[in-house]
Write a protein that holds these residues in place. Structure first.
Motif, mmCIF file in Angstrom:
data_model
loop_
_atom_site.group_PDB
_atom_site.id
_atom_site.type_symbol
_atom_site.label_atom_id
_atom_site.label_comp_id
_atom_site.label_asym_id
_atom_site.label_seq_id
_atom_site.Cartn_x
_atom_site.Cartn_y
_atom_site.Cartn_z
ATOM 1 N N ARG A 759 0.872 -1.185 0.000
ATOM 2 C CA ARG A 759 0.000 0.000 0.000
ATOM 3 C C ARG A 759 0.906 1.232 0.000
ATOM 4 O O ARG A 759 1.495 1.589 1.017
ATOM 5 N N PHE A 760 1.010 1.903 -1.173
ATOM 6 C CA PHE A 760 1.953 3.012 -1.281
ATOM 7 C C PHE A 760 1.564 4.181 -0.383
ATOM 8 O O PHE A 760 2.381 4.680 0.405
ATOM 9 N N PHE A 761 0.331 4.677 -0.516
ATOM 10 C CA PHE A 761 -0.067 5.867 0.240
ATOM 11 C C PHE A 761 -0.120 5.585 1.739
ATOM 12 O O PHE A 761 0.209 6.453 2.548
ATOM 13 N N LEU A 762 -0.513 4.388 2.110
ATOM 14 C CA LEU A 762 -0.499 4.032 3.522
ATOM 15 C C LEU A 762 0.935 4.005 4.045
ATOM 16 O O LEU A 762 1.214 4.513 5.135
ATOM 17 N N SER A 763 1.841 3.446 3.269
ATOM 18 C CA SER A 763 3.257 3.403 3.674
ATOM 19 C C SER A 763 3.821 4.811 3.801
ATOM 20 O O SER A 763 4.561 5.122 4.751
ATOM 21 N N LEU A 764 3.484 5.668 2.851
ATOM 22 C CA LEU A 764 3.948 7.048 2.900
ATOM 23 C C LEU A 764 3.397 7.757 4.141
ATOM 24 O O LEU A 764 4.117 8.509 4.818
ATOM 25 N N TYR A 765 2.132 7.510 4.461
ATOM 26 C CA TYR A 765 1.527 8.124 5.647
ATOM 27 C C TYR A 765 2.225 7.638 6.918
ATOM 28 O O TYR A 765 2.473 8.430 7.838
ATOM 29 N N LEU A 766 2.554 6.361 6.973
ATOM 30 C CA LEU A 766 3.250 5.834 8.155
ATOM 31 C C LEU A 766 4.607 6.522 8.342
ATOM 32 O O LEU A 766 5.013 6.814 9.466
ATOM 33 N N ILE A 767 5.300 6.780 7.258
ATOM 34 C CA ILE A 767 6.576 7.501 7.338
ATOM 35 C C ILE A 767 6.352 8.913 7.863
ATOM 36 O O ILE A 767 7.090 9.401 8.736
ATOM 37 N N LEU A 768 5.324 9.588 7.360
ATOM 38 C CA LEU A 768 5.050 10.955 7.793
ATOM 39 C C LEU A 768 4.703 11.006 9.281
ATOM 40 O O LEU A 768 5.111 11.933 9.986
ATOM 41 N N THR A 769 3.962 10.010 9.778
ATOM 42 C CA THR A 769 3.613 10.012 11.209
ATOM 43 C C THR A 769 4.855 9.833 12.070
ATOM 44 O O THR A 769 4.975 10.454 13.131
ATOM 45 N N VAL A 770 5.778 9.000 11.615
ATOM 46 C CA VAL A 770 6.996 8.793 12.408
ATOM 47 C C VAL A 770 7.884 10.027 12.355
ATOM 48 O O VAL A 770 8.541 10.375 13.347
ATOM 49 N N LEU A 771 7.933 10.716 11.217
ATOM 50 C CA LEU A 771 8.691 11.966 11.145
ATOM 51 C C LEU A 771 8.096 13.006 12.092
ATOM 52 O O LEU A 771 8.823 13.740 12.777
ATOM 53 N N LEU A 772 6.776 13.082 12.118
ATOM 54 C CA LEU A 772 6.111 13.990 13.052
ATOM 55 C C LEU A 772 6.454 13.607 14.488
ATOM 56 O O LEU A 772 6.738 14.475 15.328
ATOM 57 N N SER A 773 6.434 12.320 14.771
ATOM 58 C CA SER A 773 6.779 11.839 16.100
ATOM 59 C C SER A 773 8.222 12.185 16.460
ATOM 60 O O SER A 773 8.519 12.576 17.592
ATOM 61 N N TYR A 774 9.146 12.050 15.482
ATOM 62 C CA TYR A 774 10.561 12.370 15.724
ATOM 63 C C TYR A 774 10.731 13.828 16.112
ATOM 64 O O TYR A 774 11.394 14.143 17.116
ATOM 65 N N PHE A 803 20.942 9.586 15.822
ATOM 66 C CA PHE A 803 20.563 8.287 16.379
ATOM 67 C C PHE A 803 19.073 8.250 16.704
ATOM 68 O O PHE A 803 18.411 7.228 16.496
ATOM 69 N N LEU A 804 18.537 9.350 17.209
ATOM 70 C CA LEU A 804 17.101 9.408 17.500
ATOM 71 C C LEU A 804 16.304 9.256 16.207
ATOM 72 O O LEU A 804 15.312 8.508 16.164
ATOM 73 N N PHE A 805 16.726 9.938 15.172
ATOM 74 C CA PHE A 805 16.013 9.869 13.892
ATOM 75 C C PHE A 805 16.035 8.443 13.337
ATOM 76 O O PHE A 805 14.988 7.872 13.000
ATOM 77 N N VAL A 806 17.222 7.863 13.249
ATOM 78 C CA VAL A 806 17.349 6.542 12.631
ATOM 79 C C VAL A 806 16.577 5.497 13.432
ATOM 80 O O VAL A 806 15.832 4.684 12.868
#
Length: 923
Positions: A759-774, A803-806
């Motif tokens: 699921r491309f858009f779902l995968s992209l959204y999951l990345i965006l949520t983790v970036l927001l969390s970071y 290290f926090l980001f990765v």
């Protein structure tokens, strides 16, 4: 029937359980036996792992080549003084304070004499035959040993004279710590290498007068334990008639121990212990002779580096202890079943032993060149990341497997339940693990050595952990049978048609979905847009703050240590009286393309030094003509005055010999060394900018047309070494690495998510949520430590953002993958909304438990700060460790980030988005 690969793998594991158990036991024993100790192959420090093309690295290499065996690579500064009430106030040392200083120096010089003697023996000419021709290295060390023993004996005599003068009622003791052995050592030295008979006999007589049975007590020089002192090259102290004036001011005295070891060499721990023992001896014996308030502190680059290593050692000890303790507590609270606590702990224990032994063995093979192309290194602090991530992720894998096994055991016989459980979670475990493995593996592209090696090493260990949890753990569960749930039991029920949230009409479904996670599932799927907007808005504010402060980091090595660290206390006392830059000079190396006369070279250096004094921030320039920088061009000096005489003496002092010009034929009459002191903190950005300008000036000036330094049209090579140039290079490399690694990690994790979820858009959204969390985590971390440190806050440790980001981007996807894969699995039988509700209700509790486990392991990195005072409050003996702020900050940030991902991103942002998509598509 063509069964899925996951089912065939599960069938193999359950049928070959005893065989799998045997293989893991044998493998653990073999690897543990063959692998070296982690401490034996671990590296330390930061500057040593910069790319070879960096200016500071080339400068250090040139120093080693041009000044072999005598190059001081770090130093310990002993500060004896009284604190000032303010920077502008004055404070004087008492006459009785000299007693403490003399006691310190007599012991120091005796140790220098012994170490130099031993080093002379190591350089040959050990026979003592006057007909032998001593080499230059031998002669210099034996001469230094003689001078040091002479100084030790003179100071010993003055010490007891001063005691008798200032404190006539105190009776001196002629036993320890009288330096009787110094007389004996000097007598032996003179006897072995051509001393006058009268002097030899006089020394022996003085030693025996003090301690009659001394010969039976003296250990031969070649057998003495020099642990901690073997790196000592020289001692420069305030009592030296030549260099002493630069090492004393009103209210403070300095003794500088020049060491051959690197700033962060592991041997510096023993050196610090040895110096601390000497300080304790002085404190116990001579501090009672003076008034309270006198301090004897240790600082300097080796002290800071050594205490940093001690901090890493303490952090590892506390982290390992509390990681195990917290996981035991959480597993006990979750399961309340002995075997369900024991099996994950046994599995993770095997994972730790096998993975760390494997990495240690590979590292040794890499260092020895046994395997061509293998390039692996480990660091002391790498162990912390391996422990916390293995324990955290490994426990999560076990929890998900056991949770799924409990579900399957309700409707299937035990062998079938084990197969179904393994088959059901295998894809999710592999997917979540691969996001972490690939994300951490992207650190391999870093130019900075610590980043380059640490990520792949953790990734290797995590792969081993995944293999253990998908083979050894299910094998243990299969062998133990349903008894693993004792004292509770799992009642088997027949499978019934699925309803909205579970088996229709069953009491089980009613109980499951009337609970907390069932209500959360219903709420999120009814109001997804509201949940998503409110949830995202609450993270925007701290995320914005984190984005703005991502560069708010410090490269100050000393700020890593807490205020109670001895080197920090010594630095504060030093800074009250001296410019901190005086113990952190910038070393300038100038190498001409061709030889020139030494006289012409000295003339050019004098002219260059005068021009350097005109540069911004330069306070002192040390050259062969002015070894201590006491005579700037602005200072008037008559030809026959005392200043001129002292300058000539300095030029012939050992501080100037073989220091500014190299004796190595390759560099003789070509290479010049200068030490430049700058006004300001060597770790600050302002000082770094001044050093950059200084380097630009030197390169342009020395290689300009008509310059005396440019020979035959070939440019003169200019290199800078020292703390500030190294920090400049470190900042440049790590900033470049940060940019490249962040892009690589995001792309790599996104590709893994697309591969696993389809699921491309779902995968992209999951990345965006983790970036927001970071960014939200980073903002909250900056805010917290600004509040915690107050005025002492200078920025987060420079390694933290990367290290926090990765780790957050990689590890933070675990729980998203667990949830989404379960949703997709349920969608095979139910509609989108029904599948989402069922997945949230079924995984909510276990994902929360996993998040708590992972957060607890990261928070254990902070235990060195809070556990000792708590233990003492309850009456338990506990020594305070040397807390490294960088590790404490990173542990706090990672724990906080995991909690945000667990309780916020996975609970609100991901389900609400999937509900919106499900309602919009009708799937």
């Amino acid at each position: 029937m063509n069964r899925p690969l996951s089912y065939r793998f599960a069938e193999f594991v359950t049928r070959r359980s005893w065989w799998i158990l045997s293989v893991w036991v044998v493998l653990a024993i073999v690897l543990r036996t063959a692998a070296p100790s982690w401490n034996d192959i671990a590296y330390d420090g930061d500057f040593e792992y910069l790319p070879s093309e960096m200016t500071s690295v080339q400068g250090d290499r040139l120093l080693d080549d041009a000044f072999p065996g005598i190059q001081s690579r770090s130093q310990i500064v002993l500060v004896l003084g009284r604190e000032k009430a303010s920077r502008s106030s004055k404070v004087e040392l008492l006459k009785t304070d000299d007693i403490v200083g003399l006691d310190l120096l007599r012991r120091l010089y005796h140790r220098l004499g012994v170490v130099s003697w031993r080093r002379g023996l190591e350089h040959g000419y050990t026979s003592g035959n006057p007909e032998d021709t001593p080499n230059a290295a031998w002669a210099s060390w034996i001469t230094l040993s003689r001078e040091a023993l002479d100084q030790s004996i003179r100071l010993d005599q003055r010490f007891y004279e001063r005691v008798a003068e200032q404190l006539p009622d105190v009776k001196s003791t002629h036993t320890e710590p009288r330096m009787a052995i110094a007389y004996w050592d000097r007598g032996r030295l003179l006897e072995a290498w051509g001393g006058e008979d009268e002097m030899v006999e006089g020394d022996y007589e003085a030693a025996l007068l003090l301690i009659p049975d001394l010969p039976s007590q003296v250990i031969p020089i070649t057998e003495r334990d020099l642990s901690g002192w073997d790196s000592l090259l020289d001692v420069l102290a305030w009592e030296d008639p030549v260099v002493g004036p630069r090492l004393r001011k009103d209210g403070v005295r300095l003794a500088v121990l020049k060491l051959s070891s690197e700033l962060a060499a592991t041997g510096n721990i023993k050196t610090i212990d040895a110096v601390n023992e000497l300080i304790d001896q002085v404190t116990r014996y001579s501090m009672p002779f003076t008034e309270p308030g006198l301090e004897l502190r240790m600082t300097g680059s080796a002290a800071i580096g050594g205490e940093t290593l001690m901090g890493a050692r303490d952090a590892i000890r506390y982290t390992e202890l509390f990681t195990v303790g917290m996981i035991l507590f959480i597993l006990t609270a979750v399961y309340r079943a002995p075997l369900l606590v024991a099996i994950p702990m046994i599995s993770i224990g095997f994972a730790v032993v096998v993975s760390m032994s494997l990495v240690a063995l590979l590292t040794r093979w890499s260092m020895q060149g046994i395997v061509p192309g293998l390039d692996i290194r480990v660091f002391t602090t790498s162990r912390i990341f391996v422990i916390v991530i293995l324990f955290g992720a490994g426990t999560d894998y076990c929890l998900f497997l056991i949770s799924r096994l409990r579900e399957e055991a309700r409707v299937s016989a035990w062998p079938a339940a084990c197969r179904r459980a393994i088959s059901g979670v295998l894809g999710a475990l592999i997917g979540s693990a691969m996001t972490t493995v690939v994300g951490l593996g992207m650190l391999w592209i870093a130019a900075f050595g610590k980043f380059h090696y640490t990520g792949p090493v953790i990734a290797i260990c995590l792969l081993v952990g995944l293999l253990v949890c998908t083979t050894l753990t299910p094998a243990l569960l299969r062998v133990c049978g349903p008894a693993v749930f004792w004292p509770s039991k799992v009642q088997q029920q027949k499978r019934k048609p699925r309803s909205l949230l579970g088996p229709s009409g069953s009491q089980l479904a009613s109980q499951e979905h009337s609970g907390f996670w069932g209500r959360i599932a219903i709420l999120l799927t009814r109001y997804p847009a509201t949940a998503m907007l409110i949830g995202g808005a609450l993270l925007i504010l701290p995320a914005t703050y984190g984005f703005k402060n991502e560069g708010s980091v410090t490269y100050d090595l000393s700020s890593q240590l807490n205020h109670q660290a001895e080197s920090r206390r010594g630095l504060r006392l030093f800074a009250q009286h001296f410019n901190i830059g005086e113990i952190n000079p910038v070393t300038v190396l100038i190498c001409r393309a061709e030889d020139s006369a030494r006289a012409d070279l000295k003339k050019d250096v004098r002219k260059l030094a005068a021009e350097l004094y005109q540069q911004e921030g330069v306070t002192t320039v040390r050259t062969a003509d002015d070894p201590l920088g006491d005579f700037p061009p602005s200072r008037d000096m008559s030809l026959f005055g005392s200043d001129a005489a002292r300058r000539r003496i300095l030029q012939n002092h050992r501080v100037a010999q073989r220091y500014f010009f190299s004796d190595v034929p390759k560099y003789e009459n070509r290479l010049v060394r200068l030490d430049v002191m700058l006004d300001g903190d060597p770790f600050s950005v302002e000082t770094a900018n001044r050093v950059i300008k200084l380097e630009q000036f030197l390169k342009q000036h020395l290689n300009s047309e008509g310059s005396n330094w440019k020979t035959s049209g070939i440019d003169t090579k200019v290199l800078l070494a020292g703390t500030t140039p190294s920090i400049i290079d470190l900042r440049s490399v790590t900033l470049s690495d940060n940019r490249r690694i962040k892009v690589a990690v995001v792309v790599a994790v996104l590709l893994i998510l697309i591969l696993v979820l389809r699921r491309f858009f779902l995968s992209l959204y999951l990345i965006l949520t983790v970036l927001l969390s970071y960014y939200a985590t980073l903002g909250l971390t900056v805010w917290f430590f600004k509040l915690a440190y107050g005025n002492d806050y200078v920025g987060l440790d420079w390694k933290l953002p990367l290290f926090l980001f990765v780790i957050l981007v990689a590890v933070g996807q675990d729980y998203n993958v667990y949830l989404v894969t379960r949703v997709l699995e349920e969608q095979r039988h139910l509609g989108a909304i029904a599948a989402l509700r069922r997945a949230v209700s079924r995984t909510g509790g276990i994902i929360t438990a996993c998040g708590l486990v992972m957060a607890a392991t990261f928070f254990s990195m902070t235990a060195v700060v809070w556990f000792p005072p708590i233990a003492r409050t309850f009456g338990f003996a506990s020594e305070s460790g040397v807390a490294l702020r960088g590790i404490v900050e990173l542990g706090f940030a990672l724990g906080l980030g995991v909690l945000i991902d667990t309780f916020y991103v996975r609970t609100i942002l991901v389900p609400s988005f999937m509900a919106l998509v499900g309602k919009a598509t009708g799937k």
